[in-house]
Design an enzyme around this catalytic site. Structure first.
Site, PDB file in Angstrom:
ATOM      1  CG  HIS A 117      24.037  17.171  -5.253  1.00 12.29           C
ATOM      2  ND1 HIS A 117      22.739  16.226  -6.162  1.00 12.29           N
ATOM      3  CD2 HIS A 117      23.899  17.324  -4.508  1.00 12.29           C
ATOM      4  CE1 HIS A 117      22.002  17.937  -5.652  1.00 12.29           C
ATOM      5  NE2 HIS A 117      22.389  18.277  -4.444  1.00 12.29           N
ATOM      6  CB  CYS A 144      16.702  28.062  -5.560  1.00 13.58           C
ATOM      7  SG  CYS A 144      15.627  26.655  -5.304  1.00 13.58           S
TER       8      CYS A 144
HETATM    9  C1  PEP Z   1      16.166  22.215  -7.520  1.00  9.61           C
HETATM   10  O1  PEP Z   1      16.314  20.740  -7.360  1.00  9.61           O
HETATM   11  O2  PEP Z   1      16.144  22.623  -8.696  1.00  9.61           O
HETATM   12  C2  PEP Z   1      17.247  22.529  -7.024  1.00  9.61           C
HETATM   13  C3  PEP Z   1      17.366  23.755  -6.677  1.00  9.61           C
HETATM   14  O3  PEP Z   1      17.606  21.095  -5.725  1.00  9.61           O
HETATM   15  P1  PEP Z   1      18.419  20.511  -5.437  1.00  9.61           P
HETATM   16  O4  PEP Z   1      19.355  20.790  -7.055  1.00  9.61           O
HETATM   17  O5  PEP Z   1      19.870  20.357  -4.663  1.00  9.61           O
HETATM   18  O6  PEP Z   1      17.785  19.264  -5.631  1.00  9.61           O
END
Ligand code: PEP
Ligand code: MG
Length: 757
Positions: free
Chosen positions: A375, A688
């Protein structure tokens, strides 16, 4: 504050407080640097009743030079040099901590230098002279007879080393001739390599995270006053930590609570406080006492391998820094100052830390830690910042203000680069700006392939500022709004009103463009501020995301209520993360229905329309979502997590990052199958994950039949250009042929195929 079991000092030794007073007068005498260093060694030798006291300083080439001695032969001064790891001096330097040795000539690291006349000395106590955790010299005492130096000797010597570090630094900054060869601050060009985590290029001055507050004065003017100041600051710090604890224990209890509790215990640890008070009663200012503890913790941290110990040392260093800020009357602020154009260098940085820098005008990020949470990466990408991780020990070789080039495309960092390298990178930056101008030129054009297929390009967001990029990015809306970021950045859990107002601002900015709100995705790598981790063995496989939300209905329902109220009279698009079974989706939807009913019953207006979707991030759900026919409105594939669970490969591990490609043909066939089954259900499915922002991968997704992609804002321009150059029908047949081959080189073949375009 002296513990009762401390052994008595030798009868002739001078009390630390007297020594400090003498040291203070010596420093004020206005002698040359050599004169002061000679004064220090003689004072220390007398006070310690030592036969020898010597100071060694680090030279540009890493060797250590004897610059002052009492007891060794005078002609050895500025002649005796030890290689960086040589002898007991090298041992102190390489370990960056004191060495107390009782039979020095028999120590395996003892190095005999006849010019010093050193051989008859049996006992040795050496401490590093540290500047920002970097060893710039060594201060040592020796005795002919076997002698046990005690804790207090060690502490006193460390304090003197701290004063020496300051003296040497100040002299070197004022261009002292006597220090011409001494490497007080690192100044040679260095190239380091890490893992590229967010692309881009930047040049600028370095800013070290966790700015160290240097004590304004070293010696206590009045010891009682300093004790009172220290006591007050400690009380302030402890009550800050206690409040933080109270505010954060709910709803995260259990393991997270233990971690906060450990931090609190360290803040209340009497031995830490006793050492600080001891240092003050020996004549140091309160700041200098804390600074001494901080230097020690930092130096130990740089050598600690064990992760638990590292965490605790981080905690201690964090407490030292906070206490220093409290003493300087600036207890709260961390990162809010302006660092316009700076490259932020940190050991590690949580997403919350990074968000604190969001208005600081940073250009790039470099992290020491390997365990970079994805993150921090996502935040860096959202902010369009190049990020390189896993650059071990960078903190030891740079200082705030050093110039650097960060090449986020290759993972190279050039520190204090030579002018010709700067010129090369200037050219690269110029051509990059040109490319950005090209993307800007197609910003308002649709992403339509050469053969007329429209691909909807959306952007991922989660912070106020990235929503502001919506217009500039050319995205048609927000395809993934990571609501947990608001939680990650706050000191306390956002209230219903705070959440509602935040979502309202987001939909206001988006105007009539869609926003897909993803409900709280906490846990795993997204840990609430001040809780560090959940301390599960496998957090990615643990109590995270929707599982956590369903177990915390109070927290979850408050968010759903905020979403309903924020989108009253409009369309609410909401999706649940990390759904594993259809049943979990049903439970989450049921809670949403309850919130809609609650709003209606209490006279709040509700959304005009509600679309409810789920993220496909687990193989289990990828193979079972069709059971939700008629109950679900849309799907979105989170390739970051789906890829991690598909290959059982940690998304944060640098050893895994290049191991299994998203273009692996089994994975692509899996995605294609998901798309086909969603089509059969008659519901849209988008992608996404971060991969959608990569032009080559975006083309593959379009070839697999996906018509909606959501990506980091910086990906929209390059992907739009790639899509506008793509001819799906022309490439489709060759793509299918490659995909159906059973070759291990399939991803290379695919890449070649795409590069042809
Ligand atoms: C994913 O896991 O691809 C996603 C878009 O969610 P995050 O990256 O926030 O876990
Ligand atoms: Mg995910």
């Amino acid at each position: 504050m002296t513990p009762p079991d401390r052994p008595p000092r030798p009868a002739t030794a001078v009390a630390p407080r007297v020594l400090m007073t003498r040291l203070r007068s010596l420093m004020a005498e206005g002698r040359s640097l050599d004169g002061r260093l000679a004064g220090v060694v003689s004072l220390v030798a007398r006070s310690f009743v030592a036969d020898v006291c010597s100071i060694y300083l680090r030279l540009e080439n890493g060797d250590f030079e004897l610059v002052a001695t009492e007891g060794l032969k005078a002609e050895a001064v500025k002649n005796t040099r030890l290689a960086r790891n040589e002898g007991l001096i090298g041992l102190v330097a390489s370990e960056a901590r004191p060495q107390n040795i009782q039979n020095a000539p028999h120590h395996p690291r003892f190095s005999y230098r006849p010019e010093t006349g050193e051989d008859p000395y049996t006992s040795f106590l050496g401490v590093p002279i540290l500047r920002f955790g970097r060893v710039i010299g060594v201060l040592a005492v020796q005795n002919i007879v076997s002698r046990v130096y005690d804790e207090e000797d060690m502490e006193t010597l460390q304090t003197i080393a701290m004063v020496l570090a300051e003296v040497v630094t100040t002299e070197s900054q004022s261009g002292s001739e006597e220090l011409a060869d001494v490497a007080v601050r690192p100044n040679r060009p260095i190239e380091l390599i890490g893992q590229s985590l967010s692309e881009g290029l930047a040049m600028g001055p370095i800013h070290l995270h966790d700015p160290v507050v240097a004590p304004a004065q070293f010696f206590a003017r009045d010891i009682n006053d300093e004790e009172v100041r220290l006591k007050k600051a400690l009380e302030q710090l402890r009550s800050f930590v206690d409040t933080m604890m109270v505010q954060n224990i709910s709803p995260l209890a259990g393991e997270s609570r233990d971690i906060l509790e450990t931090y609190r215990m360290l803040a209340h640890d009497p031995s830490w406080a006793n050492r600080l008070f001891d240092a003050v009663s020996s004549g140091l200012s309160a700041e200098a006492a804390v600074d001494r503890a901080r230097r020690e913790h930092r130096a130990r941290l740089q050598n600690a391998k064990d992760s638990y110990l590292r965490d605790r040392l981080h905690d201690l260093e964090d407490l030292d820094n906070r206490l220093l800020r409290m003493l300087s009357g600036n207890g709260e602020g961390i990162a809010s100052q302006d660092h316009d154009g700076a490259i932020l260098v940190a050991r590690r940085l949580g997403p919350a830390d990074l968000l604190e820098y969001r208005n600081a005008g940073l250009k790039a990020l470099v992290l020491e830690d390997e365990s970079t949470t994805s993150h921090a990466v996502i935040v860096a990408r959202a902010l369009g910042l190049p990020l390189i991780g896993g650059v071990g020990r960078i903190m030891a070789v740079v200082e705030t203000g050093d110039e650097a080039i960060v090449d986020g495309d290759t993972g190279h960092i050039h520190i204090r680069p030579e002018p010709d390298l700067v010129a090369v990178y200037r050219d690269r930056l110029a051509s990059r700006s040109q490319r950005l101008a090209e993307f800007a030129a197609i910003r308002d054009l649709p992403a339509v392939t050469q053969d007329g297929v429209k691909i909807e390009l959306l952007m991922n967001a989660g912070l106020g500022i990235d929503v502001g990029n919506l217009d500039a990015s050319g995205a048609e809306g927000i395809g993934l709004f990571r609501t947990e970021f608001q939680f990650l950045v706050s000191e306390t859990l956002p209230s219903l009103t705070e959440q509602r107002e935040f979502y309202q601002r987001v939909v206001d900015i988006a105007e009539d463009r869609p926003v897909l709100f993803r409900t709280l995705d906490l846990g795993g790598d997204k840990i609430l501020r001040n809780t560090r981790h959940n301390r599960e063995e496998n957090p990615a496989l643990g109590w995270r995301s929707l599982r956590f939300a369903l177990d915390k209905p109070g927290l979850f329902r408050r968010q759903l209520r905020a979403l309903c109220q924020a989108t009253a009279g409009r369309t609410l698009c909401v999706m649940f993360p990390l759904v594993t079974t259809p049943e979990e989706f049903r439970k989450a939807r049921e809670l949403l229905n309850k919130e809609v009913a609650w709003c209606e019953k209490h006279g709040h207006s509700t959304p005009q329309k509600i679309h409810v979707g789920a993220m496909i991030e687990t193989p289990a759900f990828a193979l079972s979502f069709h059971e939700l026919k008629g109950e679900i409105d849309f799907l979105s594939i989170g390739t970051n997590d789906l890829h991690q669970y598909f290959f059982a490969a940690d998304r944060d591990s640098r050893f895994m990052s290049d191991r299994y490609s998203i273009l692996n043909h089994t994975f692509l066939l899996f995605l294609k199958d998901i798309r086909k089954r969603a089509d059969e259900m008659g519901i849209p499915v988008s992608i996404c994950g971060e991969a959608a922002g990569n032009p080559a991968m975006a083309k593959v997704f379009a070839l697999l039949g996906f018509r909606r992609l959501s990506m980091p804002a910086t990906g929209v321009g390059p992907v739009k250009r790639a899509i506008r150059n793509l001819n799906l029908s022309e490439l489709g047949v060759r793509f299918e042929a490659v995909l159906s081959e059973n070759s291990s080189d399939i991803d290379k073949d695919l890449l070649n195929l795409l590069q042809d375009v």
